[in-house]
Design a protein around this motif. Sequence first.
Motif, mmCIF file in Angstrom:
data_model
loop_
_atom_site.group_PDB
_atom_site.id
_atom_site.type_symbol
_atom_site.label_atom_id
_atom_site.label_comp_id
_atom_site.label_asym_id
_atom_site.label_seq_id
_atom_site.Cartn_x
_atom_site.Cartn_y
_atom_site.Cartn_z
ATOM 1 N N LEU A 174 59.366 55.604 58.967
ATOM 2 C CA LEU A 174 60.586 55.910 59.700
ATOM 3 C C LEU A 174 61.057 54.638 60.393
ATOM 4 O O LEU A 174 60.324 54.063 61.206
ATOM 5 C CB LEU A 174 60.348 56.994 60.752
ATOM 6 C CG LEU A 174 59.761 58.326 60.276
ATOM 7 C CD1 LEU A 174 59.552 59.255 61.464
ATOM 8 C CD2 LEU A 174 60.673 58.972 59.235
ATOM 9 N N THR A 175 62.254 54.189 60.059
ATOM 10 C CA THR A 175 62.787 52.953 60.626
ATOM 11 C C THR A 175 63.627 53.253 61.855
ATOM 12 O O THR A 175 64.478 54.137 61.846
ATOM 13 C CB THR A 175 63.634 52.208 59.576
ATOM 14 O OG1 THR A 175 62.807 51.899 58.453
ATOM 15 C CG2 THR A 175 64.197 50.920 60.147
ATOM 16 N N HIS A 176 63.370 52.508 62.921
ATOM 17 C CA HIS A 176 64.082 52.661 64.187
ATOM 18 C C HIS A 176 65.563 52.348 64.008
ATOM 19 O O HIS A 176 65.950 51.591 63.110
ATOM 20 C CB HIS A 176 63.467 51.712 65.221
ATOM 21 C CG HIS A 176 63.872 51.978 66.632
ATOM 22 N ND1 HIS A 176 64.918 51.311 67.241
ATOM 23 C CD2 HIS A 176 63.374 52.832 67.574
ATOM 24 C CE1 HIS A 176 65.023 51.732 68.491
ATOM 25 N NE2 HIS A 176 64.113 52.652 68.719
ATOM 26 N N VAL A 177 66.400 52.916 64.867
ATOM 27 C CA VAL A 177 67.836 52.716 64.776
ATOM 28 C C VAL A 177 68.210 51.243 64.880
ATOM 29 O O VAL A 177 69.220 50.805 64.315
ATOM 30 C CB VAL A 177 68.561 53.553 65.855
ATOM 31 C CG1 VAL A 177 68.224 53.047 67.252
ATOM 32 C CG2 VAL A 177 70.064 53.590 65.630
ATOM 33 N N THR A 178 67.424 50.441 65.580
ATOM 34 C CA THR A 178 67.713 49.016 65.716
ATOM 35 C C THR A 178 67.259 48.197 64.517
ATOM 36 O O THR A 178 67.689 47.052 64.353
ATOM 37 C CB THR A 178 67.013 48.442 66.951
ATOM 38 O OG1 THR A 178 65.586 48.538 66.764
ATOM 39 C CG2 THR A 178 67.425 49.182 68.205
ATOM 40 N N GLY A 179 66.361 48.763 63.698
ATOM 41 C CA GLY A 179 65.782 48.003 62.603
ATOM 42 C C GLY A 179 64.645 47.095 63.026
ATOM 43 O O GLY A 179 64.037 46.425 62.197
ATOM 44 N N HIS A 180 64.318 47.088 64.327
ATOM 45 C CA HIS A 180 63.287 46.182 64.834
ATOM 46 C C HIS A 180 61.905 46.828 64.919
ATOM 47 O O HIS A 180 60.932 46.162 65.271
ATOM 48 C CB HIS A 180 63.681 45.654 66.215
ATOM 49 C CG HIS A 180 64.827 44.703 66.184
ATOM 50 N ND1 HIS A 180 64.669 43.342 66.098
ATOM 51 C CD2 HIS A 180 66.169 44.929 66.184
ATOM 52 C CE1 HIS A 180 65.857 42.763 66.071
ATOM 53 N NE2 HIS A 180 66.780 43.698 66.112
ATOM 54 N N PHE A 181 61.828 48.104 64.627
ATOM 55 C CA PHE A 181 60.558 48.817 64.668
ATOM 56 C C PHE A 181 60.506 49.783 63.492
ATOM 57 O O PHE A 181 61.533 50.161 62.929
ATOM 58 C CB PHE A 181 60.420 49.668 65.942
ATOM 59 C CG PHE A 181 60.762 48.966 67.215
ATOM 60 C CD1 PHE A 181 59.784 48.340 67.952
ATOM 61 C CD2 PHE A 181 62.066 48.921 67.682
ATOM 62 C CE1 PHE A 181 60.085 47.688 69.126
ATOM 63 C CE2 PHE A 181 62.391 48.271 68.855
ATOM 64 C CZ PHE A 181 61.390 47.647 69.583
ATOM 65 N N GLU A 218 58.769 44.460 65.269
ATOM 66 C CA GLU A 218 59.376 43.219 64.786
ATOM 67 C C GLU A 218 58.775 42.779 63.441
ATOM 68 O O GLU A 218 58.880 43.518 62.481
ATOM 69 C CB GLU A 218 59.288 42.132 65.859
ATOM 70 C CG GLU A 218 60.010 42.497 67.152
ATOM 71 C CD GLU A 218 61.523 42.666 67.006
ATOM 72 O OE1 GLU A 218 62.078 42.337 65.939
ATOM 73 O OE2 GLU A 218 62.156 43.170 67.959
ATOM 74 N N THR A 219 58.129 41.613 63.367
ATOM 75 C CA THR A 219 57.676 41.127 62.054
ATOM 76 C C THR A 219 56.637 42.048 61.420
ATOM 77 O O THR A 219 56.489 42.047 60.198
ATOM 78 C CB THR A 219 57.115 39.701 62.162
ATOM 79 O OG1 THR A 219 56.071 39.671 63.137
ATOM 80 C CG2 THR A 219 58.207 38.720 62.562
ATOM 81 N N ALA A 220 55.932 42.819 62.220
ATOM 82 C CA ALA A 220 55.005 43.801 61.641
ATOM 83 C C ALA A 220 55.779 44.887 60.907
ATOM 84 O O ALA A 220 55.335 45.398 59.864
ATOM 85 C CB ALA A 220 54.143 44.425 62.736
ATOM 86 N N ALA A 221 56.971 45.240 61.425
ATOM 87 C CA ALA A 221 57.833 46.210 60.733
ATOM 88 C C ALA A 221 58.367 45.609 59.442
ATOM 89 O O ALA A 221 58.473 46.301 58.418
ATOM 90 C CB ALA A 221 58.974 46.640 61.643
ATOM 91 N N PHE A 222 58.711 44.314 59.461
ATOM 92 C CA PHE A 222 59.167 43.656 58.231
ATOM 93 C C PHE A 222 58.056 43.690 57.185
ATOM 94 O O PHE A 222 58.317 43.865 55.990
ATOM 95 C CB PHE A 222 59.568 42.206 58.509
ATOM 96 C CG PHE A 222 60.651 42.033 59.549
ATOM 97 C CD1 PHE A 222 61.495 43.080 59.892
ATOM 98 C CD2 PHE A 222 60.822 40.815 60.193
ATOM 99 C CE1 PHE A 222 62.496 42.921 60.848
ATOM 100 C CE2 PHE A 222 61.815 40.641 61.135
ATOM 101 C CZ PHE A 222 62.646 41.694 61.474
ATOM 102 N N LEU A 223 56.800 43.515 57.650
ATOM 103 C CA LEU A 223 55.653 43.559 56.742
ATOM 104 C C LEU A 223 55.556 44.919 56.060
ATOM 105 O O LEU A 223 55.306 45.019 54.851
ATOM 106 C CB LEU A 223 54.368 43.259 57.522
ATOM 107 C CG LEU A 223 53.048 43.323 56.747
ATOM 108 C CD1 LEU A 223 52.980 42.213 55.721
ATOM 109 C CD2 LEU A 223 51.867 43.228 57.710
ATOM 110 N N GLY A 227 55.237 36.705 65.886
ATOM 111 C CA GLY A 227 56.551 37.285 66.117
ATOM 112 C C GLY A 227 56.596 38.794 66.029
ATOM 113 O O GLY A 227 57.679 39.379 65.933
ATOM 114 N N GLY A 228 55.450 39.444 66.073
ATOM 115 C CA GLY A 228 55.430 40.905 65.973
ATOM 116 C C GLY A 228 54.180 41.474 66.598
ATOM 117 O O GLY A 228 53.347 40.753 67.170
ATOM 118 N N ALA A 229 54.025 42.800 66.489
ATOM 119 C CA ALA A 229 52.859 43.450 67.082
ATOM 120 C C ALA A 229 52.572 44.763 66.362
ATOM 121 O O ALA A 229 53.482 45.422 65.854
ATOM 122 C CB ALA A 229 53.087 43.713 68.569
#
Length: 566
Positions: free
Chosen positions: A163-170, A209-214, A192-194
């Motif tokens: 599930l992707t957050h509305v901001t796209g950052h999580f 952040e970058t963990a979500a991109f992963l 750059g992430g957590a």
Amino acid sequence: MSSARSSAREHTNDTDATAPQAADLVVLGGTVLTLDGASSRAEALAARDGRITAIGDDRSIAGLIGDATTVVHLDGRAVIPGFVESHNHPTFFGMALAAPVDAGSPPNEHIGEIVERVRQAVRDRGPGEWIRGYRYDDTLLSENRHPTRHDLDPVSPDNPVILTHVTGHFCVVNSVALQAIGITAQTPDPPGGAIARDERGEPSGLLIETAAFLANSAMPSQGPEQLAEALLLADEEYLAHGVTSVHDTGIGLIAGQGELDAYRLAAGRMRTRVHGYLFHTLLPGLDDGAPEPPDRSASTDRFQMTGVKIVADGSIQGRTGCLAEGYTCDRREHGMMLLEPDDLARRIAALDAAGWQVAVHGNGDAAIEAIIDGYAKLGAPQGTGRRHRIEHCQTVREDQLDRMVEHDILASFFIKHVYYWGDRHRDVFLGPKRARRISPLASARSRGIHFGLHSDTPVTPVPPLEGIWCAVARRTSGDNVLGPEQAIDVEAALRGYTIDAAYLAGEEHIKGSLEVGKVADLAVLSEDPTAVDTNRIRSLCVDGTVVGGTLVRRRDGLSVTTGGAR
């Protein structure tokens, strides 16, 4: 704005000295807001071969109607330049429209409602098939928290869920997805992430952040054909709201190289014009300081690659936007930089040297400071033709606006933050003093800074008229006025979605205002937004959309005829 009607201003390709060629399109019987340098108005306009050929009164323009001319009868409506959305994510938007799970709020008020939607999606799919959902917003859920794998696991024991957050950052994933991605309790946080963890130190399912991109990169990729269909879904929505040009600020952020392939497949079917900003991690050579220069040989009037997008920090509502002072809800928390300032400056310099326009996402004022520092190191901008940008620019300070003027830095403001998150910024994240200055349009305008306005769709809904209302009224979702001193007038807000937004992509000479010789991209509005009560602006309708002189979308009730018939 001047109320004087202009006389006919014509530019025609005459077949002889006395008979101008008939127009392909004529629009008459209303108010034409040109948004040109003189803020002139007219009653009608004409277009041929995709360009505006004449603007004037009804009588003079009616003389250009031929047997095959499409005639739009305004019947008192208003025409403005087609909206230019200066920061959007068309592929992401289309994917959200097509996703099996709508995790947004509305319609969901509780985490349990999202879980039920996941349960229904699992029923429709076989074991092992990924379940995607978009737009959840922890700040709008009654629990005031992110979902976790513990919420999702009971209804999805055999299907990975993201599930992707509305901001796209999580994003939030379940245990099956964590296993597929390869994240365990021993996995370190990426730069750059957590990876959020529960009280036992186990991953909670929330990736930041970058963990979500992963996580996104680990999912089975949607093929270019599916992504092209997503683009076409987004295209329909843009046209419905009068948007004729979009700046795709982050091509590849969600689906990698497949997004570029999707644009190639969708070529010829998309009506919206798109300016692309490639996500920086996809540009060959940038990591080594020698990025490939722009190749515009494949550019068309519908798609061209304009620049490169870098993300410097996160979002304020996610507490990852990088602030100089701590968050009001936790003064020890300052957010995070996704790139170290020196690395950011190095990338900016390399892109500038290679001839790219640079657009850097910056929400927190500490991140904005690092972005300005990076641009400042490029030297004096005079005569360089640079139009480097700061995206969102949400908490920019007065001293930073002065520096933006000094270094000729442009901005695209996420104005809808005021409505959708203004109350929480005031009460939770920033406190009253900082919150009233988010998206400080009046301060930017008083300094002559060129800026566009945007919705960041799918983060917030598309309609530019809502964004214009936000810029003028500065009302929050709780019906409070937030920083009235930063409000701008209706015409200035219209310009932020038209001619000034076009300026951000170096296109003010061909679009963004209604002038002879410019592309005939138009939006037909139910009423003149400069002549109605401020609170009614957001409820006005887009009754028709014209791209390149062709009426591509219209609502029932808008009269359209061919030739002189009515």
